[in-house]
Design a protein around this motif. Structure first.
Motif, PDB file in Angstrom:
ATOM      1  N   VAL A  39       0.851  -1.190   0.000  1.00  0.00           N
ATOM      2  CA  VAL A  39       0.000   0.000   0.000  1.00  0.00           C
ATOM      3  C   VAL A  39       0.888   1.243   0.000  1.00  0.00           C
ATOM      4  O   VAL A  39       0.613   2.209  -0.705  1.00  0.00           O
ATOM      5  CB  VAL A  39      -0.974   0.001   1.200  1.00  0.00           C
ATOM      6  N   GLY A  40       1.956   1.196   0.773  1.00  0.00           N
ATOM      7  CA  GLY A  40       2.897   2.315   0.801  1.00  0.00           C
ATOM      8  C   GLY A  40       3.569   2.545  -0.544  1.00  0.00           C
ATOM      9  O   GLY A  40       3.765   3.685  -0.971  1.00  0.00           O
ATOM     10  N   LEU A  41       3.903   1.465  -1.227  1.00  0.00           N
ATOM     11  CA  LEU A  41       4.569   1.585  -2.524  1.00  0.00           C
ATOM     12  C   LEU A  41       3.625   2.087  -3.618  1.00  0.00           C
ATOM     13  O   LEU A  41       4.026   2.850  -4.491  1.00  0.00           O
ATOM     14  CB  LEU A  41       5.137   0.226  -2.958  1.00  0.00           C
ATOM     15  N   LEU A  42       2.382   1.638  -3.583  1.00  0.00           N
ATOM     16  CA  LEU A  42       1.434   1.999  -4.636  1.00  0.00           C
ATOM     17  C   LEU A  42       0.615   3.254  -4.339  1.00  0.00           C
ATOM     18  O   LEU A  42       0.091   3.876  -5.247  1.00  0.00           O
ATOM     19  CB  LEU A  42       0.464   0.838  -4.885  1.00  0.00           C
ATOM     20  N   GLY A  43       0.506   3.600  -3.067  1.00  0.00           N
ATOM     21  CA  GLY A  43      -0.366   4.706  -2.673  1.00  0.00           C
ATOM     22  C   GLY A  43       0.024   6.050  -3.259  1.00  0.00           C
ATOM     23  O   GLY A  43      -0.823   6.746  -3.841  1.00  0.00           O
ATOM     24  N   MET A  44       1.253   6.416  -3.113  1.00  0.00           N
ATOM     25  CA  MET A  44       1.709   7.727  -3.604  1.00  0.00           C
ATOM     26  C   MET A  44       1.633   7.832  -5.134  1.00  0.00           C
ATOM     27  O   MET A  44       1.085   8.812  -5.653  1.00  0.00           O
ATOM     28  CB  MET A  44       3.123   8.030  -3.121  1.00  0.00           C
ATOM     29  N   PRO A  45       2.157   6.851  -5.880  1.00  0.00           N
ATOM     30  CA  PRO A  45       2.018   6.964  -7.345  1.00  0.00           C
ATOM     31  C   PRO A  45       0.558   7.008  -7.782  1.00  0.00           C
ATOM     32  O   PRO A  45       0.206   7.779  -8.687  1.00  0.00           O
ATOM     33  CB  PRO A  45       2.703   5.699  -7.876  1.00  0.00           C
ATOM     34  N   HIS A  46      -0.298   6.220  -7.149  1.00  0.00           N
ATOM     35  CA  HIS A  46      -1.710   6.257  -7.509  1.00  0.00           C
ATOM     36  C   HIS A  46      -2.306   7.637  -7.216  1.00  0.00           C
ATOM     37  O   HIS A  46      -3.068   8.168  -8.026  1.00  0.00           O
ATOM     38  CB  HIS A  46      -2.510   5.187  -6.766  1.00  0.00           C
ATOM     39  N   GLY A  47      -1.965   8.216  -6.091  1.00  0.00           N
ATOM     40  CA  GLY A  47      -2.466   9.546  -5.742  1.00  0.00           C
ATOM     41  C   GLY A  47      -2.042  10.601  -6.753  1.00  0.00           C
ATOM     42  O   GLY A  47      -2.839  11.451  -7.161  1.00  0.00           O
ATOM     43  N   ILE A  48      -0.802  10.537  -7.178  1.00  0.00           N
ATOM     44  CA  ILE A  48      -0.297  11.490  -8.172  1.00  0.00           C
ATOM     45  C   ILE A  48      -1.003  11.283  -9.514  1.00  0.00           C
ATOM     46  O   ILE A  48      -1.412  12.246 -10.170  1.00  0.00           O
ATOM     47  CB  ILE A  48       1.232  11.358  -8.321  1.00  0.00           C
ATOM     48  N   LEU A  49      -1.175  10.022  -9.901  1.00  0.00           N
ATOM     49  CA  LEU A  49      -1.880   9.733 -11.157  1.00  0.00           C
ATOM     50  C   LEU A  49      -3.337  10.168 -11.085  1.00  0.00           C
ATOM     51  O   LEU A  49      -3.883  10.685 -12.067  1.00  0.00           O
ATOM     52  CB  LEU A  49      -1.788   8.237 -11.481  1.00  0.00           C
ATOM     53  N   PHE A  50      -3.976   9.989  -9.949  1.00  0.00           N
ATOM     54  CA  PHE A  50      -5.362  10.415  -9.777  1.00  0.00           C
ATOM     55  C   PHE A  50      -5.472  11.933  -9.948  1.00  0.00           C
ATOM     56  O   PHE A  50      -6.344  12.422 -10.667  1.00  0.00           O
ATOM     57  CB  PHE A  50      -5.874  10.000  -8.393  1.00  0.00           C
ATOM     58  N   MET A  51      -4.584  12.664  -9.300  1.00  0.00           N
ATOM     59  CA  MET A  51      -4.614  14.128  -9.419  1.00  0.00           C
ATOM     60  C   MET A  51      -4.335  14.568 -10.853  1.00  0.00           C
ATOM     61  O   MET A  51      -4.983  15.482 -11.371  1.00  0.00           O
ATOM     62  CB  MET A  51      -3.623  14.768  -8.443  1.00  0.00           C
ATOM     63  N   ALA A  52      -3.376  13.913 -11.513  1.00  0.00           N
ATOM     64  CA  ALA A  52      -3.073  14.247 -12.909  1.00  0.00           C
ATOM     65  C   ALA A  52      -4.281  13.959 -13.803  1.00  0.00           C
ATOM     66  O   ALA A  52      -4.606  14.753 -14.693  1.00  0.00           O
ATOM     67  CB  ALA A  52      -1.862  13.447 -13.391  1.00  0.00           C
ATOM     68  N   TYR A  53      -4.969  12.848 -13.548  1.00  0.00           N
ATOM     69  CA  TYR A  53      -6.167  12.491 -14.323  1.00  0.00           C
ATOM     70  C   TYR A  53      -7.219  13.586 -14.206  1.00  0.00           C
ATOM     71  O   TYR A  53      -7.767  14.036 -15.207  1.00  0.00           O
ATOM     72  CB  TYR A  53      -6.713  11.152 -13.807  1.00  0.00           C
ATOM     73  N   VAL A  54      -7.481  14.028 -13.001  1.00  0.00           N
ATOM     74  CA  VAL A  54      -8.508  15.056 -12.780  1.00  0.00           C
ATOM     75  C   VAL A  54      -8.100  16.377 -13.438  1.00  0.00           C
ATOM     76  O   VAL A  54      -8.905  17.001 -14.131  1.00  0.00           O
ATOM     77  CB  VAL A  54      -8.787  15.241 -11.273  1.00  0.00           C
ATOM     78  N   VAL A  55      -6.874  16.792 -13.243  1.00  0.00           N
ATOM     79  CA  VAL A  55      -6.410  18.063 -13.813  1.00  0.00           C
ATOM     80  C   VAL A  55      -6.458  18.036 -15.333  1.00  0.00           C
ATOM     81  O   VAL A  55      -6.957  18.973 -15.977  1.00  0.00           O
ATOM     82  CB  VAL A  55      -4.982  18.405 -13.305  1.00  0.00           C
ATOM     83  N   ILE A  56      -5.968  16.953 -15.938  1.00  0.00           N
ATOM     84  CA  ILE A  56      -5.967  16.882 -17.399  1.00  0.00           C
ATOM     85  C   ILE A  56      -7.395  16.797 -17.930  1.00  0.00           C
ATOM     86  O   ILE A  56      -7.721  17.394 -18.965  1.00  0.00           O
ATOM     87  CB  ILE A  56      -5.093  15.716 -17.902  1.00  0.00           C
TER      88      ILE A  56
END
Length: 100
Positions: A39-56
């Motif tokens: 969860v620690g390894l995947l959590g941060m990249p997923h969070g960044i990708l989620f924010m990028a998805y919304v912004v784009i």
């Protein structure tokens, strides 16, 4: 902004894959085996990708001429497992865009 469409498709794919890995692999391992490292390894990249998805999505929505309903579907898809794959097929590919 349509130059961002290929980037958005890649981000949508990666966000969807990271979400599935987080939900169906990392979280069960965390609770069944008391091992939170995945969860620690995947959590941060997923969070960044989620924010990028919304912004784009916000940035390209007007160029894509999405009605308000479509825009909200695209945004909501990011919190539903496999939702970003649906959005890619229905709204981001040439065959999907031709129908709308």
């Amino acid at each position: 902004m349509l130059k961002l469409l290929p980037v958005f498709r890649v981000v949508a794919l990666l966000e969807g894959v990271s979400y599935i890995l987080l939900l169906f692999i990392a979280t069960p391992i965390k609770y069944m085996y008391k091992d939170p490292q995945y969860v620690g390894l995947l959590g941060m990249p997923h969070g960044i990708l989620f924010m990028a998805y919304v912004v784009i999505a916000v940035l390209i929505s007007s160029d894509m001429k999405w009605p308000t309903r479509t825009f909200w579907i695209v945004l909501l898809a990011s919190i539903i497992p496999f939702g970003t794959f649906y959005v890619d097929k229905k709204y981001l590919t040439k065959s999907g865009r031709a129908k709308h």
